[in-house]
Enzyme design. Structure first.
Site, PDB file in Angstrom:
ATOM      1  N   GLY A 209       0.491   0.728  -3.763  1.00 61.51           N
ATOM      2  CA  GLY A 209       0.317   1.829  -4.711  1.00 61.51           C
ATOM      3  C   GLY A 209       1.511   2.540  -4.895  1.00 61.51           C
ATOM      4  N   ASN A 210       1.218   3.624  -5.539  1.00 56.73           N
ATOM      5  CA  ASN A 210       2.571   4.403  -6.148  1.00 56.73           C
ATOM      6  C   ASN A 210       2.393   6.004  -5.960  1.00 56.73           C
ATOM      7  OD1 ASN A 210       1.532   5.347  -8.719  1.00 56.73           O
ATOM      8  ND2 ASN A 210       1.395   3.156  -9.048  1.00 56.73           N
ATOM      9  N   TYR A 211       3.257   6.623  -6.159  1.00 56.58           N
ATOM     10  CA  TYR A 211       3.231   8.254  -5.776  1.00 56.58           C
ATOM     11  C   TYR A 211       2.662   9.073  -6.953  1.00 56.58           C
ATOM     12  CZ  TYR A 211       6.654   7.401  -2.041  1.00 56.58           C
ATOM     13  OH  TYR A 211       7.261   7.164  -1.027  1.00 56.58           O
ATOM     14  N   SER A 212       2.202   8.246  -8.120  1.00 57.07           N
ATOM     15  CA  SER A 212       1.320   8.985  -9.136  1.00 57.07           C
ATOM     16  C   SER A 212       0.189  10.147  -8.654  1.00 57.07           C
ATOM     17  CB  SER A 212       1.044   8.056 -10.301  1.00 57.07           C
ATOM     18  OG  SER A 212       0.034   8.920 -11.303  1.00 57.07           O
ATOM     19  N   ALA A 277       0.116   5.191 -14.044  1.00 54.88           N
ATOM     20  CA  ALA A 277       1.225   4.263 -13.326  1.00 54.88           C
ATOM     21  C   ALA A 277       0.447   2.888 -12.716  1.00 54.88           C
ATOM     22  CB  ALA A 277       1.658   5.180 -12.206  1.00 54.88           C
TER      23      ALA A 277
END
Ligand code: C5P
Length: 398
Positions: A209-212, A277
């Protein structure tokens, strides 16, 4: 800005903040509004109907029946008369009754009959505000499309300090003004917005995943909806609520799910803003069972995901407008211009991770809007103000 000619039903409930209703009425009337007070029985213990009727030049409504001659107050007529209903202060009890349709007083029957937008300004002690039942009831009201004017932190009547103070009358009046001052230039337009991260599954418990946070995309959805657009918000896994009846939210997890929902919605849309994102790679294989620790290295084979922006760029018809985002760390403008061309976008919103306060998880953002013909830099602003700048640009082209 003004509230000239706006008819406002002001609901007052039994909180000590009811004394501020007098100031609120003065402000609303000064801005041109006509105010009709509906007060609960407990509300009358905190502020007298005489004060309220003197300020509004209208009799205060509280009981179902006007007098003992068979005449009654029509909540249905009030629901049709109003341009807005504002409940300030709103106690935990009234919020709970609104959420569950407990129509045992004139204020709640009026609320249930209301055709106009409803604004709720809670006021209560910090522990009552923090209670899960209050949070759940407020979320239910949000899901009905009501607007919650969040209480602030500060000293409460109990002398405890925390969140629960009703927002100041000046700010409540301004909130309503802002609502009514919105231009409705996107009425009849359909806009698709992607927001948040995607999760690409590795096994039943792990993902890439990512920090969005989704904050920018949700702010864009609120802004487009406020200007009258019908919004489809395709949201990855985020902790955010949507608050507007014009927003249809589709929750997705992976890039593949986001791709399917977004390409489908774009067929009918006038514009798309791709703020998510999206993962660029996804595991080649997903394990059905949890991958166990072993002595050897674990090698994950990744394959590229589908580029949603590029796919919409290929589908795009001349009447459709396509907006992308570029979050860059180096050679920002050159990379953004390259994406603009490659994905066939009408304009791209660039933010750099090098700018303090811009990008992931912040409440602020600093953007540059780049099209084939121009490049416009904006100062650091809150994400809802940035959303206005982006939607201004979109409106010019839709
Ligand atoms: O190429 P890059 O991922 O940096 O491009 C960012 C833009 O492309 C954003 O608007 C993002 O939402 C979109 N994008 C997409 N699908 C992908 C990857 C990015 O729509 N798979």
């Amino acid at each position: 800005m003004s509230l000239q000619g706006k008819k406002i039903v002001l609901g007052i409930t039994g909180s000590i903040a009811a004394y501020k209703a007098a100031v609120l009425i003065r402000l609303l009337i000064k801005k041109g509004a006509e105010v009709q007070v509906v007060i609960t029985p407990a509300g009358k213990e905190f502020i007298t109907p005489i004060t309220l009727s003197a300020l509004t030049s209208k009799p205060v409504i509280s009981d179902f029946f006007a007098q003992r001659d068979g005449s009654w107050h029509s909540h249905v007529a009030l629901g049709q008369w109003a341009d807005a209903m504002l409940i300030a202060p709103a106690t935990a009890s009234t919020i709970g009754k609104m959420a569950h349709g407990v129509a045992d007083n004139m204020l709640i029957t009026t609320y249930l009959s209301m055709k106009a937008p409803v604004f709720v300004a809670p006021a209560m002690d910090l522990d009552m505000f923090a209670h899960p039942s209050t949070a759940a009831n407020l979320n239910t009201l949000r899901s009905y499309g009501n607007y919650i004017i969040e209480p602030t932190e500060g000293e409460l009547a109990s002398h405890l300090v925390g969140k629960g103070r009703m927002e100041e009358p000046e700010n409540i009046a301004e909130y309503l003004e802002r609502y009514f001052s919105k231009s409705k230039e996107l009425v009849g337009k359909k806009v698709v917005i992607t927001a948040g991260p995607t999760y690409e599954k590795i096994d039943p418990v792990r993902f890439i995943g990512n920090y969005s946070s989704g904050k920018m995309g949700f702010a864009l959805a609120e802004e487009c909806a406020a200007r009258g657009a019908e919004v489809t918000l395709v949201a990855g896994p985020v902790q955010l609520q949507t608050n507007h009846p014009n927003i249809r939210r589709i929750n997705v997890e992976s890039c593949a799910e986001m791709y399917a929902a977004t390409t489908e919605a774009f067929k009918e849309a006038h514009a798309a803003i791709l703020c998510a994102a999206v993962a660029d790679f996804t595991p080649e294989n997903t394990s059905d069972t949890k991958i166990k620790r072993e002595a050897d290295d674990l090698v994950l084979q990744l394959k590229p995901t589908q580029d949603i922006a590029a796919a919409l760029g290929r589908m795009k018809q001349p009447h459709q407008c396509l907006v992308g985002f570029a979050l860059e760390t180096n050679d920002e403008v050159a990379h953004a211009q390259d994406k603009l061309q490659r994905k066939n976008l009408d304009f791209i919103v660039l933010n750099s991770l090098r700018d303090a306060g811009a990008g992931f998880r912040h409440d602020t953002n600093k953007i540059t809007i780049i099209s084939t013909t121009e490049s416009k830099e904006y100062p650091l602003k809150t994400k809802s103000e940035v959303a206005k700048d982006i939607v201004d640009e979109l409106s010019k082209r839709s």
